[in-house]
Design an enzyme around this catalytic site. Structure first.
Site, PDB file in Angstrom:
ATOM      1  N   GLU A  13      -0.245  -9.337  -0.623  1.00 44.96           N
ATOM      2  CA  GLU A  13      -1.684  -9.634  -0.471  1.00 44.96           C
ATOM      3  C   GLU A  13      -2.372  -9.697  -1.833  1.00 44.96           C
ATOM      4  O   GLU A  13      -3.236 -10.543  -2.067  1.00 44.96           O
ATOM      5  CB  GLU A  13      -2.337  -8.584   0.436  1.00 44.96           C
ATOM      6  CG  GLU A  13      -1.842  -8.698   1.876  1.00 44.96           C
ATOM      7  CD  GLU A  13      -2.377  -7.600   2.762  1.00 44.96           C
ATOM      8  OE1 GLU A  13      -2.058  -6.431   2.492  1.00 44.96           O
ATOM      9  OE2 GLU A  13      -3.107  -7.907   3.714  1.00 44.96           O
ATOM     10  N   GLY A  18       0.752  -5.079   1.035  1.00 50.40           N
ATOM     11  CA  GLY A  18      -0.363  -5.163   0.091  1.00 50.40           C
ATOM     12  C   GLY A  18       0.048  -5.797  -1.231  1.00 50.40           C
ATOM     13  O   GLY A  18      -0.784  -6.384  -1.928  1.00 50.40           O
ATOM     14  N   GLU A  60       3.938  -5.250   7.518  1.00 50.32           N
ATOM     15  CA  GLU A  60       3.071  -4.207   8.078  1.00 50.32           C
ATOM     16  C   GLU A  60       3.341  -3.964   9.560  1.00 50.32           C
ATOM     17  O   GLU A  60       3.227  -2.848  10.053  1.00 50.32           O
ATOM     18  CB  GLU A  60       1.591  -4.590   7.900  1.00 50.32           C
ATOM     19  CG  GLU A  60       1.058  -4.431   6.484  1.00 50.32           C
ATOM     20  CD  GLU A  60       1.298  -5.633   5.588  1.00 50.32           C
ATOM     21  OE1 GLU A  60       2.141  -6.479   5.934  1.00 50.32           O
ATOM     22  OE2 GLU A  60       0.646  -5.722   4.529  1.00 50.32           O
ATOM     23  N   ALA A 107       0.858  -1.190   0.000  1.00 52.25           N
ATOM     24  CA  ALA A 107       0.000   0.000   0.000  1.00 52.25           C
ATOM     25  C   ALA A 107       0.890   1.234   0.000  1.00 52.25           C
ATOM     26  O   ALA A 107       2.031   1.185   0.467  1.00 52.25           O
ATOM     27  CB  ALA A 107      -0.878  -0.013   1.245  1.00 52.25           C
TER      28      ALA A 107
HETATM   29  C1  LIG Z   1     -10.634   5.164  10.486  1.00 50.61           C
HETATM   30  C2  LIG Z   1     -10.214   3.765  10.490  1.00 50.61           C
HETATM   31  C3  LIG Z   1      -9.931   3.217   9.172  1.00 50.61           C
HETATM   32  C4  LIG Z   1      -9.221   1.955   9.322  1.00 50.61           C
HETATM   33  C5  LIG Z   1      -9.121   1.113   8.141  1.00 50.61           C
HETATM   34  C6  LIG Z   1      -8.107   1.627   7.170  1.00 50.61           C
HETATM   35  C7  LIG Z   1      -7.981   0.616   6.103  1.00 50.61           C
HETATM   36  C8  LIG Z   1      -6.852   0.910   5.203  1.00 50.61           C
HETATM   37  C9  LIG Z   1      -6.707  -0.207   4.247  1.00 50.61           C
HETATM   38  C10 LIG Z   1      -5.300  -0.553   4.125  1.00 50.61           C
HETATM   39  C11 LIG Z   1      -5.166  -1.971   3.721  1.00 50.61           C
HETATM   40  C12 LIG Z   1      -3.849  -2.473   4.183  1.00 50.61           C
HETATM   41  C13 LIG Z   1      -2.941  -2.903   3.093  1.00 50.61           C
HETATM   42  C14 LIG Z   1      -1.617  -3.439   3.525  1.00 50.61           C
HETATM   43  O1  LIG Z   1      -1.772  -4.540   4.359  1.00 50.61           O
HETATM   44  C15 LIG Z   1      -0.799  -2.383   4.171  1.00 50.61           C
HETATM   45  C16 LIG Z   1       0.524  -2.213   3.509  1.00 50.61           C
HETATM   46  O2  LIG Z   1       0.810  -2.708   2.459  1.00 50.61           O
HETATM   47  S1  LIG Z   1       1.616  -1.204   4.313  1.00 50.61           S
HETATM   48  C17 LIG Z   1       3.040  -1.215   3.250  1.00 50.61           C
HETATM   49  C18 LIG Z   1       3.822  -2.458   3.384  1.00 50.61           C
HETATM   50  N1  LIG Z   1       5.022  -2.376   2.615  1.00 50.61           N
HETATM   51  C19 LIG Z   1       6.204  -2.111   3.147  1.00 50.61           C
HETATM   52  O3  LIG Z   1       6.359  -1.958   4.328  1.00 50.61           O
HETATM   53  C20 LIG Z   1       7.369  -1.999   2.192  1.00 50.61           C
HETATM   54  C21 LIG Z   1       8.093  -0.727   2.412  1.00 50.61           C
HETATM   55  N2  LIG Z   1       9.148  -0.548   1.463  1.00 50.61           N
HETATM   56  C22 LIG Z   1      10.331  -1.189   1.541  1.00 50.61           C
HETATM   57  O4  LIG Z   1      10.545  -2.022   2.376  1.00 50.61           O
HETATM   58  C23 LIG Z   1      11.369  -0.794   0.557  1.00 50.61           C
HETATM   59  O5  LIG Z   1      11.086   0.470   0.098  1.00 50.61           O
HETATM   60  C24 LIG Z   1      11.501  -1.752  -0.645  1.00 50.61           C
HETATM   61  C25 LIG Z   1      10.185  -1.953  -1.341  1.00 50.61           C
HETATM   62  C26 LIG Z   1      12.079  -3.095  -0.192  1.00 50.61           C
HETATM   63  C27 LIG Z   1      12.503  -1.126  -1.657  1.00 50.61           C
HETATM   64  O6  LIG Z   1      13.714  -0.830  -0.988  1.00 50.61           O
HETATM   65  P1  LIG Z   1      14.818   0.120  -1.642  1.00 50.61           P
HETATM   66  O7  LIG Z   1      15.047  -0.291  -3.025  1.00 50.61           O
HETATM   67  O8  LIG Z   1      15.969   0.144  -0.702  1.00 50.61           O
HETATM   68  O9  LIG Z   1      14.165   1.559  -1.740  1.00 50.61           O
HETATM   69  P2  LIG Z   1      13.723   2.542  -0.581  1.00 50.61           P
HETATM   70  O10 LIG Z   1      13.338   1.827   0.636  1.00 50.61           O
HETATM   71  O11 LIG Z   1      14.771   3.585  -0.453  1.00 50.61           O
HETATM   72  O12 LIG Z   1      12.408   3.169  -1.184  1.00 50.61           O
HETATM   73  C28 LIG Z   1      12.463   3.953  -2.359  1.00 50.61           C
HETATM   74  C29 LIG Z   1      11.425   5.040  -2.246  1.00 50.61           C
HETATM   75  O13 LIG Z   1      10.136   4.451  -2.238  1.00 50.61           O
HETATM   76  C30 LIG Z   1       9.398   4.855  -1.110  1.00 50.61           C
HETATM   77  N3  LIG Z   1       8.523   3.753  -0.694  1.00 50.61           N
HETATM   78  C31 LIG Z   1       8.892   2.488  -0.514  1.00 50.61           C
HETATM   79  N4  LIG Z   1       7.835   1.734  -0.186  1.00 50.61           N
HETATM   80  C32 LIG Z   1       6.773   2.554  -0.178  1.00 50.61           C
HETATM   81  C33 LIG Z   1       5.388   2.369   0.089  1.00 50.61           C
HETATM   82  N5  LIG Z   1       4.889   1.175   0.371  1.00 50.61           N
HETATM   83  N6  LIG Z   1       4.596   3.451   0.006  1.00 50.61           N
HETATM   84  C34 LIG Z   1       5.088   4.665  -0.312  1.00 50.61           C
HETATM   85  N7  LIG Z   1       6.387   4.908  -0.576  1.00 50.61           N
HETATM   86  C35 LIG Z   1       7.219   3.847  -0.504  1.00 50.61           C
HETATM   87  C36 LIG Z   1      10.462   5.183  -0.083  1.00 50.61           C
HETATM   88  O14 LIG Z   1       9.961   6.055   0.885  1.00 50.61           O
HETATM   89  C37 LIG Z   1      11.543   5.799  -0.942  1.00 50.61           C
HETATM   90  O15 LIG Z   1      11.182   7.112  -1.223  1.00 50.61           O
HETATM   91  P3  LIG Z   1      11.866   8.329  -0.462  1.00 50.61           P
HETATM   92  O16 LIG Z   1      11.400   8.231   0.958  1.00 50.61           O
HETATM   93  O17 LIG Z   1      13.333   8.109  -0.572  1.00 50.61           O
HETATM   94  O18 LIG Z   1      11.346   9.521  -1.154  1.00 50.61           O
END
Ligand SMILES: CCCCCCCCCCCCC[C@H](O)CC(=O)SCCNC(=O)CCNC(=O)[C@H](O)C(C)(C)COP(=O)(O)OP(=O)(O)OC[C@H]1O[C@@H](n2cnc3c(N)ncnc32)[C@H](O)[C@@H]1OP(=O)(O)O
Length: 719
Positions: A103, A100, A123, A61
């Site tokens: 997922e 996500g 997450e 996400a």
């Molecule tokens: C009122 C009550 C309401 C309640 C209900 C709400 C419901 C909401 C419904 C949601 C459903 C849930 C869905 C899901 O379960 C939730 C998720 O998916 S959370 C996200 C999970 N993913 C992660 O944690 C992965 C995070 N990313 C990483 O680990 C790494 O970035 C990577 C993918 C392994 C890549 O690594 P690298 O190549 O080293 O690159 P960087 O880490 O430097 O990242 C580059 C750049 O991308 C940005 N970024 C990375 N991932 C995300 C992301 N998921 N979203 C947005 N941006 C992301 C990162 O910040 C870097 O950018 P910069 O910060 O440098 O500008």
């Protein structure tokens, strides 16, 4: 944001396009909904493949959307639509499928992964749980124990492990999309019922209650107050005990609690802060994106004590050739044995060959003549370090970067002893250097941007959270630690015990309270520094005046313990007692309690009841206040730098985001009010005097943390 093509005549290929990680933003979700509909309604399409552009399937996400009102199609129905499709949908996983992203892949009927791909549900590390069906589908697919492990730790698995666990159906070394398209053609027309994970029960598991009880206990212990790991266990329990629809309802309820929690905000802040510190900038205007690092292939470490050994291991494990220099033969032999052992154990853990031949040992400093970078890690003595720097300047080839691993000495003073001060920076590692995540890269006024860029890049390669900071006493981390420790000493004088102070801090979430930490690192370390500062006096004087030194309140408690030979764990006695020297289990020590009683009586101090709240306010707000001074002085470029330092190197609980984020959460006005309150009670303690930046921030209406920079900038431009 999702591109549609028909390939091999009858395969609909959907490509997620949202650089850099194809996060599932509103536009991407809309794109998936539209393209899936298109593929399913096209009679020429027999099967569908979903992939991501630029070698990455999907990073989950879009975390940036969590802070604002969510728009666009929701994830859960989108994934259900894929799972209930009447044509096979295959996920082609390259790079990462996380959160996500995984997922989404679990909603597909088949998953093909490249051998270098990584998969996971991380997450929990963002204060959330996999709430797009992940907590319900994964246990159904791979069983409860394996799913619990993945979901509660958030760890990423390799494609090979994913295959072994049953998360993916095939692993390829070749083009993943081609393999997925071929696979999609081969399964067209097959029954999809067995492939719809949500329709299956979890595999049978004996003693389910006992398993959950055991896991819950373990998770509670390691969570240190974090709520997401517990919610993750509860969600998986729902998968194991309830029908899918009810499990999904439970997943939603648990997510709703987490989603709006301060912990989720703190953990997501940490995620972005860790990336923001890589975009360093110096007060001179030099920046990460305009400063080119020099290549470093060969490095040297001078001095093979505890720090030097750890640094050598960290460098060798990064793939560099290392010249390890120690002038004393006996110490060199001991170090060689210790370093080889560390490399072998590390390699075994990571399942690779140990990098023993990357390290060359020498007693002669001349051996470093052709290295690109040297890290000096000799004893913390300015005269000795100066001598080493002068020798290095004479021996090394032109342009070699000279780094000092000092934790307290003046980097600029050392630089001034060399003909090329622009090549000198501090690289402050934390013990053990091959394990601890944090690296402070310390620049002096004359360090060149290129030197900083090189040290920062090397730190990143070593897998460190590298933070560029200015040169001052204690840099950022230790400078903030000083008032924190002093407040803890004062609390003992006023009636607290080490146990009470540590309990308050550990309940807050610190991995160790201040006194247990002091026993671990050694009381003699601070004693030596205080002696150097001329603060230590023989312990016979009594009364208030004996506790005012250099014009401010001073507690000699640590010095008195050192005079008794109580240096902490290494001597078996410190603030606590231990079974034997070197033992790690701290036990309350009656001697210490009567010592404190006698000390208070000698100084006319009357013990009073001190509660956890006072411990937290005095220790933490004193530390935070120093953080504001550091921002004000331009030693740290922003609050993120301080927070990353504290979370990665000082045991600050990640789910509280770091000291500056915590101050923001508590409310700056409240922090200011409590500091003023304690300052009135303890006027002889300068570190309780609120910083002018804190006052200015409050006067500006306490802007959110990402806007503090504006107030700091305004302040600096007026100076
Ligand atoms: C009122 C009550 C309401 C309640 C209900 C709400 C419901 C909401 C419904 C949601 C459903 C849930 C869905 C899901 O379960 C939730 C998720 O998916 S959370 C996200 C999970 N993913 C992660 O944690 C992965 C995070 N990313 C990483 O680990 C790494 O970035 C990577 C993918 C392994 C890549 O690594 P690298 O190549 O080293 O690159 P960087 O880490 O430097 O990242 C580059 C750049 O991308 C940005 N970024 C990375 N991932 C995300 C992301 N998921 N979203 C947005 N941006 C992301 C990162 O910040 C870097 O950018 P910069 O910060 O440098 O500008």
């Amino acid at each position: 944001m999702a591109e549609y093509n028909r390939v091999s005549e009858c395969v609909g290929l959907i490509t997620l396009r949202n650089p850099p990680v194809n996060a599932l933003s509103a536009a991407v979700r809309q794109g998936i909904v539209d393209t899936v509909e298109r593929a399913l309604s096209d009679p020429n399409v027999k099967s569908v493949v979903i992939c991501g552009q630029n070698g990455i399937f999907c990073g989950g996400a879009d975390i940036k959307e969590f802070g604002s009102k969510m728009t666009g199609p929701p994830l859960i129905p989108m994934i259900h639509a894929i799972e209930s499709a009447n044509k096979p949908v295959v996920a082609a996983i390259e790079g990462s499928a996380l959160g996500g992203g995984l997922e989404l892949a679990l909603g597909c009927h088949y998953r093909i992964a490249h051998s270098k791909a990584r998969l996971g549900l991380p997450e929990v590390s963002l204060g959330l749980l996999p709430a797009a069906g992940g907590s319900q589908r994964l246990p159904r697919l791979i069983g409860v124990p394996a799913a619990l492990n993945l979901i509660t730790t958030g760890r990423h698995v390799t494609a090979a492990e994913a295959l072994q666990l049953g998360i993916v159906d095939q692993v390829t070394d070749h083009n993943t999309v081609d393999a997925a398209v071929k696979f999609a053609l081969s399964v067209a027309g097959r029954s999809l019922d067995p492939r719809r994970i949500s329709t299956h029960p979890c595999p049978q598991q004996p003693d389910l209650d006992a398993l959950f009880e055991e896991v819950m206990q373990k998770v509670r212990q390691s969570a240190r107050g974090a709520i997401a790991p517990i919610a993750c266990v509860q969600a998986v329990r729902a998968a194991a005990t309830l029908p899918y629809a009810q499990g999904m309802e439970r997943e939603r309820e648990l997510m709703a609690t987490l989603f709006t929690s301060g912990q989720a905000r703190a953990l997501q802040y940490c995620f972005f802060a860790e990336r923001a510190v890589g975009r360093w900038r110096m007060p001179s205007g030099a920046r990460w994106d305009t400063s080119k690092p020099r290549p470093v292939h060969k490095a040297a470490v001078i001095g093979l004590g505890t720090m030097g050994r750890g640094i050598t291991v960290a460098l060798a494990q990064t793939g560099l050739s290392v010249i390890a220099v120690e002038t004393q033969e006996k110490q060199l032999m001991e170090a060689k044995q210790a370093i080889s052992g560390m490399l072998e154990r590390g390699a075994k853990r990571r399942g690779v060959a140990p990098a023993l031949d990357r390290v060359i040992y020498s007693q002669n400093i001349q051996a470093v003549a052709d290295v690109d970078l040297v890290i000096e890690a000799v004893f913390e003595d300015i005269a000795l370090k100066t001598k080493v720097f002068q020798q290095l300047s004479a021996v090394c080839k032109p342009g070699t970067l000279l780094c000092t691993n000092t934790s307290a000495l003046d980097v600029d003073q050392l630089a001034s002893e060399t003909p090329n001060p622009e090549l000198v920076v501090g690289m402050h590692f934390f013990a053990p250097a091959h394990v601890m995540k944090l690296l402070e890269v310390v620049y002096g006024p004359r360090s060149s941007p290129q030197a900083v860029a090189t040290a920062m890049q090397l730190g990143k390669k070593m897998g460190k959270a590298s933070v560029a900071v200015g040169n001052c006493r204690g840099f950022v981390g230790n400078r903030m630690l000083k008032p924190y420790i002093e407040e803890a000493f004062f609390l003992l004088e006023e009636g607290a015990t080490p146990e009470l102070v540590d309990q308050a801090l550990e309940e807050f979430g610190f991995s160790m309270g201040v006194f247990r930490m002091s026993d671990l690192s050694g009381l003699d370390v601070g004693w030596r520094v205080r002696k150097g500062d001329g603060l230590v006096e023989p312990g016979t004087a009594s009364g208030r005046s004996a506790r005012i030194r250099q014009g401010r309140r001073y507690s000699p408690l640590g010095d008195l313990l050192c005079e008794e030979g109580r240096f902490g764990q290494k001597t078996g006695r410190g603030w606590y007692q231990y079974d034997k020297p070197g033992s790690r289990v701290a036990r309350s020590d009656p001697w210490l309690h009567s010592f404190l009683g006698a000390y208070r009586a000698q100084h006319g101090l009357v013990a009073r009841r001190i509660d956890h709240q006072e411990v937290l306010e005095r220790c933490l707000y004193a530390l935070i206040n120093e953080g504001f001074h550091i921002l004000d002085d331009g030693i740290a470029a922003g609050p993120e730098d301080i927070d990353v330092i504290y979370v990665s190197g000082y045991g600050w609980p990640r789910h509280r985001g770091g000291p500056m984020f915590y101050a923001n959460m508590v409310g700056l006005a409240k922090v200011l009010e409590r500091l003023e309150h304690y300052q009135q009670l303890h006027p002889e303690v300068p570190h309780l005097q609120p910083s002018s930046l804190l006052r200015r921030l409050v006067a500006s209406g306490s802007p959110p943390i990402h806007k503090w920079g504006e107030v700091i900038k305004k302040l600096h431009s007026q100076l």
